[in-house]
Write a protein that holds these residues in place. Structure first.
Motif, mmCIF file in Angstrom:
data_model
loop_
_atom_site.group_PDB
_atom_site.id
_atom_site.type_symbol
_atom_site.label_atom_id
_atom_site.label_comp_id
_atom_site.label_asym_id
_atom_site.label_seq_id
_atom_site.Cartn_x
_atom_site.Cartn_y
_atom_site.Cartn_z
ATOM 1 N N ASN A 179 -4.458 -5.073 7.475
ATOM 2 C CA ASN A 179 -5.717 -5.697 7.062
ATOM 3 C C ASN A 179 -6.012 -5.439 5.600
ATOM 4 O OD1 ASN A 179 -6.648 -7.176 9.132
ATOM 5 N ND2 ASN A 179 -8.031 -5.613 9.962
ATOM 6 N N LYS A 180 -5.719 -4.202 5.173
ATOM 7 C CA LYS A 180 -5.968 -3.826 3.780
ATOM 8 C C LYS A 180 -5.112 -4.668 2.838
ATOM 9 C CE LYS A 180 -7.391 0.943 4.539
ATOM 10 N NZ LYS A 180 -7.043 2.354 4.379
ATOM 11 N N VAL A 181 -3.885 -4.953 3.267
ATOM 12 C CA VAL A 181 -2.976 -5.761 2.441
ATOM 13 C C VAL A 181 -3.522 -7.182 2.313
ATOM 14 C CG1 VAL A 181 -0.648 -6.752 2.307
ATOM 15 C CG2 VAL A 181 -0.954 -4.386 3.029
ATOM 16 N N PHE A 182 -3.951 -7.756 3.437
ATOM 17 C CA PHE A 182 -4.494 -9.118 3.398
ATOM 18 C C PHE A 182 -5.744 -9.168 2.536
ATOM 19 C CE2 PHE A 182 -2.113 -9.776 7.474
ATOM 20 C CZ PHE A 182 -1.287 -10.777 6.981
ATOM 21 N N LYS A 183 -6.597 -8.152 2.675
ATOM 22 C CA LYS A 183 -7.829 -8.115 1.875
ATOM 23 C C LYS A 183 -7.476 -8.036 0.387
ATOM 24 C CE LYS A 183 -11.853 -5.342 0.842
ATOM 25 N NZ LYS A 183 -12.402 -3.984 0.827
ATOM 26 N N ALA A 204 -4.344 -0.239 -0.373
ATOM 27 C CA ALA A 204 -3.413 -1.077 0.407
ATOM 28 C C ALA A 204 -1.964 -0.671 0.154
ATOM 29 C CB ALA A 204 -3.613 -2.541 0.051
ATOM 30 N N ASP A 205 -1.755 0.316 -0.707
ATOM 31 C CA ASP A 205 -0.410 0.815 -1.061
ATOM 32 C C ASP A 205 0.444 -0.268 -1.725
ATOM 33 O OD1 ASP A 205 1.300 2.969 -1.272
ATOM 34 O OD2 ASP A 205 2.370 2.490 0.576
ATOM 35 N N LEU A 206 -0.219 -1.127 -2.505
ATOM 36 C CA LEU A 206 0.514 -2.179 -3.210
ATOM 37 C C LEU A 206 0.853 -1.766 -4.632
ATOM 38 C CD1 LEU A 206 -1.457 -5.353 -2.045
ATOM 39 C CD2 LEU A 206 0.620 -4.381 -1.087
ATOM 40 N N ILE A 207 0.150 -0.766 -5.136
ATOM 41 C CA ILE A 207 0.470 -0.242 -6.471
ATOM 42 C C ILE A 207 0.514 1.287 -6.414
ATOM 43 C CG2 ILE A 207 -0.468 -2.185 -7.801
ATOM 44 C CD1 ILE A 207 -2.980 -0.519 -8.323
ATOM 45 N N ASP A 208 1.232 1.833 -7.386
ATOM 46 C CA ASP A 208 1.356 3.282 -7.492
ATOM 47 C C ASP A 208 0.662 3.695 -8.786
ATOM 48 O OD1 ASP A 208 2.753 5.932 -7.048
ATOM 49 O OD2 ASP A 208 3.624 5.362 -8.970
ATOM 50 N N ALA A 209 -0.182 4.705 -8.709
ATOM 51 C CA ALA A 209 -0.906 5.156 -9.899
ATOM 52 C C ALA A 209 -0.385 6.520 -10.326
ATOM 53 C CB ALA A 209 -2.390 5.235 -9.600
ATOM 54 N N HIS A 210 -0.113 6.655 -11.616
ATOM 55 C CA HIS A 210 0.339 7.938 -12.152
ATOM 56 C C HIS A 210 -0.576 8.343 -13.292
ATOM 57 C CE1 HIS A 210 2.836 10.768 -14.467
ATOM 58 N NE2 HIS A 210 3.181 11.166 -13.259
ATOM 59 N N LYS A 211 -1.234 9.470 -13.107
ATOM 60 C CA LYS A 211 -2.199 9.907 -14.117
ATOM 61 C C LYS A 211 -1.558 10.925 -15.039
ATOM 62 C CE LYS A 211 -6.995 11.231 -14.610
ATOM 63 N NZ LYS A 211 -8.248 11.571 -13.954
ATOM 64 N N GLN A 212 -1.682 10.681 -16.343
ATOM 65 C CA GLN A 212 -1.214 11.656 -17.332
ATOM 66 C C GLN A 212 -2.327 11.820 -18.356
ATOM 67 O OE1 GLN A 212 2.377 10.698 -19.578
ATOM 68 N NE2 GLN A 212 2.980 12.835 -19.387
ATOM 69 N N GLY A 213 -2.955 12.965 -18.334
ATOM 70 C CA GLY A 213 -4.118 13.167 -19.194
ATOM 71 C C GLY A 213 -5.245 12.263 -18.730
ATOM 72 N N THR A 214 -5.721 11.426 -19.648
ATOM 73 C CA THR A 214 -6.802 10.499 -19.274
ATOM 74 C C THR A 214 -6.259 9.093 -18.997
ATOM 75 O OG1 THR A 214 -7.176 10.050 -21.611
ATOM 76 C CG2 THR A 214 -8.573 11.736 -20.591
#
Lengths: 99, 138
Positions: A2-6, A51-61
């Motif tokens: 459902n999250k993917v469709f949304k 929805a696990d469609l993107i991956d986020a990588h935080k480095q500093g700000t």
């Protein structure tokens, strides 16, 4: 699922995925491509991340986003783009409303 | 044990159980030898498609240079799409085609997909090595 469709139902979020298809981008680089506020874009990113469609990588700000689509999700994205799902129902996300 | 290994072991056990079940059904005369073979090949095809479907999602670590990221992403997508389609082709052929077509057809489909996946991955690797690794612009 459902999250993917949304997540795929919104044209702005689909455009984000299309941009990430070219290369990973920071939140700032992505936001520059849209005429909406940063909080609104942030909310869009959250929907895509949930929805696990993107991956986020935080480095500093800085947060760098990468595409994370399975083959099925990729096909659904192409299908949604082809038929313009959500383009009429949600023509333009208003400020503070990501969906 | 990581969830990924646990899932892989569970899937392997499922395949073994299905193969044993089919062998038992064949021995008991519930299905013919062709039926058991077809069912197992369909299961393998669907397993390949399911595994390859998730292939482009398997990214890890910090983002590297834009070129490396782009090539890695493209290689995973090419591999994912080609192996998924090959798996579905195998399952479809073994489900509906005559044995004379299903046997070589599925082998050709899977071998072609593997060659494409490996070939593209090697090309992408070589392309990345030709240029220096510059960190992603911040």
């Amino acid at each position: 699922m459902n999250k993917v469709f949304k997540a795929l139902a919104d044209p702005t979020r689909r455009r984000v995925l299309e941009l990430l298809r070219q290369r990973p981008m920071t939140a700032g680089e992505l936001s520059e491509q849209f005429a909406v506020s940063r909080p609104t874009m942030s909310a869009h990113f959250n929907v895509l991340r949930e929805a696990d469609l993107i991956d986020a990588h935080k480095q500093g700000t800085t947060i760098t986003y990468r595409l994370k689509l399975s083959v099925l999700e990729d096909a659904l994205l192409g299908f949604s783009q082809t038929f313009g799902i959500g383009n009429i129902a949600a023509p333009r996300p208003s400020k503070g409303d990501p969906s | 044990m990581s969830p990924r290994i646990t899932t892989a072991i569970a899937i392997a056990l499922l395949f073994l159980a299905a193969a044993a079940g089919l062998r038992y059904a064949e021995g008991a005369g519930l299905i013919g030898a062709d039926g058991a073979r077809r069912a197992l090949q369909i299961l393998i095809g669907l397993g390949l498609a399911g595994y390859a479907n998730l292939m482009p999602k398997r990214i890890s670590g910090a983002p590297r240079s834009p070129l490396v990221e782009r090539r890695t992403q493209a290689a995973l997508r090419v591999g994912g799409w080609s192996l998924t389609l090959a798996g579905l082709t195998q399952a479809g052929l073994w489900a509906f085609a005559p044995l004379a077509v299903a046997d070589p057809g599925s082998m050709i489909a899977v071998a072609s997909a593997l060659a494409l996946t490996l070939g593209y991955a090697l090309w992408a690797f070589a392309a990345c090595r030709r240029v220096p690794d510059v960190p992603t612009a911040r």
